[in-house]
Design an enzyme around this catalytic site. Structure first.
Site, PDB file in Angstrom:
ATOM      1  N   ARG A 192       2.726   6.799  -3.161  1.00 40.44           N
ATOM      2  CA  ARG A 192       3.397   7.829  -2.362  1.00 40.44           C
ATOM      3  C   ARG A 192       2.615   9.132  -2.247  1.00 40.44           C
ATOM      4  NH1 ARG A 192       7.132   5.991  -6.038  1.00 40.44           N
ATOM      5  NH2 ARG A 192       7.059   7.982  -7.142  1.00 40.44           N
TER       6      ARG A 192
ATOM      7  N   TRP B 221       0.828  -1.203   0.000  1.00 36.57           N
ATOM      8  CA  TRP B 221       0.000   0.000   0.000  1.00 36.57           C
ATOM      9  C   TRP B 221       0.871   1.265   0.000  1.00 36.57           C
ATOM     10  CZ3 TRP B 221      -5.352  -0.706   2.278  1.00 36.57           C
ATOM     11  CH2 TRP B 221      -6.113   0.473   2.237  1.00 36.57           C
TER      12      TRP B 221
ATOM     13  N   ARG C  99      10.356  -5.461  18.065  1.00 35.67           N
ATOM     14  CA  ARG C  99       9.402  -5.565  16.956  1.00 35.67           C
ATOM     15  C   ARG C  99       9.971  -6.308  15.747  1.00 35.67           C
ATOM     16  NH1 ARG C  99       9.350   0.530  14.267  1.00 35.67           N
ATOM     17  NH2 ARG C  99      11.609   0.823  14.278  1.00 35.67           N
TER      18      ARG C  99
ATOM     19  N   HIS D 275      -6.322   6.530  -8.790  1.00 32.45           N
ATOM     20  CA  HIS D 275      -5.156   5.830  -9.346  1.00 32.45           C
ATOM     21  C   HIS D 275      -4.858   4.586  -8.505  1.00 32.45           C
ATOM     22  CE1 HIS D 275      -1.357   5.184 -11.365  1.00 32.45           C
ATOM     23  NE2 HIS D 275      -0.745   5.165 -10.195  1.00 32.45           N
TER      24      HIS D 275
ATOM     25  N   ARG E 151      -5.152  -1.360  -7.560  1.00 35.81           N
ATOM     26  CA  ARG E 151      -5.314  -2.336  -6.480  1.00 35.81           C
ATOM     27  C   ARG E 151      -6.656  -3.070  -6.488  1.00 35.81           C
ATOM     28  NH1 ARG E 151      -0.222  -3.585  -5.308  1.00 35.81           N
ATOM     29  NH2 ARG E 151       1.021  -1.738  -4.833  1.00 35.81           N
TER      30      ARG E 151
END
Length: 303
Positions: free
Chosen positions: A114, A110, A195, A217, A222
Site C-alpha cells: 500500500r 501487487w 468489464r 520491502h 516478491r
C-alpha cells in the site's frame, strides 16, 4: 508482443528528446529510462522517472549540504550501517516511478503493497486490449501439498496442454462476449459493467511510484522463492534496475535483506545452546514443529 511498433516509436522519441536538469542523475539509469523490459508473454516494466541516488541517501542521513563524501567507500559503509540497523527514512528520500503492464491477478497481489502511489488503466473509461497471460508449459503445475498458496511439480506435457487450451478458450470466449456487450449497435452495455466478464489473466497497466525503502520491502517479499512465479519475475527485473540506480544500496540490500534471515528469540537460544555443545532436539527446543523446520531449513539447507 508486449509493445506495438507505434508504441516503441513513441518511447524512442521520448528517449531522444533532450532534457536539461540541475538535479543529480545516474548515467546507468539515464540509459535505461523509458526502455521497456519485457516480462511474461505480453507484459513489460519500464522506468519513467526517478529521484535521488546513493548520494541522496547519505545526504539525508548526515543532513549535509553536499551529496555524500569524497570517498565512495565511506558512503557505502554508511549505507550498509543504515541497512543493517534498519534506519529507513534516509532511503525514503529516493523515489522511482514505473510503468507496468501485468495480468490482473498479478496486479491484485501487487496492490497489497500500500505504500505507493498507483494510477491504473481504467476499464470504465477505455476498452481493454485482447491480451491474456498464458503460462509457459513448465509453469503449469499441480497444487503444493505443503503450501496452500503455492504450486508443486509441473504437470505432464499432455495435461498441461489441455489446461492451456481451457485457459485460452475461456479467455477468448469471455473477451468475445465483452466486445459483444460493448457494441453500440447491439447491447451497448456500459464499459464499467461489461468489464466484469473478463478473466483474471487479462492484462492491465498502471503507473506505480514508490520510495526506495518501500520498494526494497516489496522486492524482499516478491523476489523470494516462495512468491508466486508471475510476480517474482517482475521483482527480479526490478532488482536489476535497483543495482543500476543505487548500486551501494542494492549491494547492502542483497547482504542484509534479501540474503539474510531473521531468527526469533527462541531460535537464537537454540543456536546458542548448540554452540555450547548441547544436543538440542525439537522436543527440547521450546519451538513449535513449524518453527523448528523453518530454522533447520536455514541452518541445514542440504539436510
Amino acid at each position: 508482443m508486449a509493445l506495438t511498433s507505434e508504441q516503441r516509436a513513441e518511447i524512442e522519441a521520448q528517449r531522444n528528446e533532450p532534457q536539461l536538469t540541475s538535479r543529480p542523475t545516474v548515467p546507468a539509469m539515464e540509459k535505461l529510462l523509458f526502455t521497456p523490459i519485457e516480462v511474461l508473454d505480453h507484459g513489460f516494466l519500464r522506468v519513467v522517472d526517478y529521484m535521488g541516488d546513493d548520494g541522496a541517501v547519505v545526504q539525508a542521513a548526515r543532513v549535509s549540504y553536499g551529496r555524500g563524501t569524497k570517498k565512495v567507500s565511506e558512503d557505502a559503509g554508511l549505507i550498509r550501517y543504515l541497512m543493517r540497523h534498519r534506519h529507513s527514512t534516509p532511503f525514503e528520500m529516493c523515489e522511482i516511478k514505473f510503468h507496468v503492464k501485468l495480468p490482473v491477478f498479478v496486479a491484485r497481489q501487487w496492490i497489497r503493497h500500500r505504500m505507493a502511489s498507483v494510477n491504473e488503466y481504467s476499464a470504465r473509461y477505455s476498452i481493454l486490449d485482447r491480451e491474456f497471460y498464458l503460462p509457459a508449459l513448465e509453469q503449469v503445475a499441480s497444487q503444493s501439498a505443503s503450501n496452500r498458496q503455492g504450486r508443486s511439480k509441473a504437470l505432464d506435457p499432455e495435461t498441461a496442454e489441455r489446461v492451456l487450451e481451457i485457459l485460452r478458450r475461456d479467455a477468448s470466449q469471455c473477451y468475445d462476449n465483452y466486445e459483444s456487450m460493448l457494441d453500440p449497435e447491439g447491447t451497448g452495455l456500459a464499459r464499467e459493467l461489461a468489464r466484469m466478464n473478463l478473466t483474471l489473466n487479462t492484462y492491465t497497466q498502471w503507473y506505480w511510484k514508490i520510495d526506495l525503502h518501500n520498494l526494497m520491502h516489496f522486492l524482499a517479499l516478491r523476489a523470494d522463492p516462495h512468491a508466486q512465479y508471475e510476480i517474482r519475475v517482475y521483482a527480479e527485473k526490478m532488482i536489476e534496475l535497483l543495482h543500476a540506480w543505487v548500486p551501494a544500496t542494492a549491494a547492502a540490500f542483497e547482504e542484509y535483506r534479501r540474503g539474510a534471515f531473521t531468527f526469533s528469540a527462541g531460535m537464537l537460544n537454540v543456536v546458542r545452546r548448540r554452540l555450547a555443545g548441547e544436543a538440542v532436539t525439537q522436543e527440547t527446543s521450546g519451538l513449535s514443529k513449524r518453527e523448528w523446520i523453518e530454522m533447520s531449513d536455514i541452518l541445514e539447507p542440504e539436510a
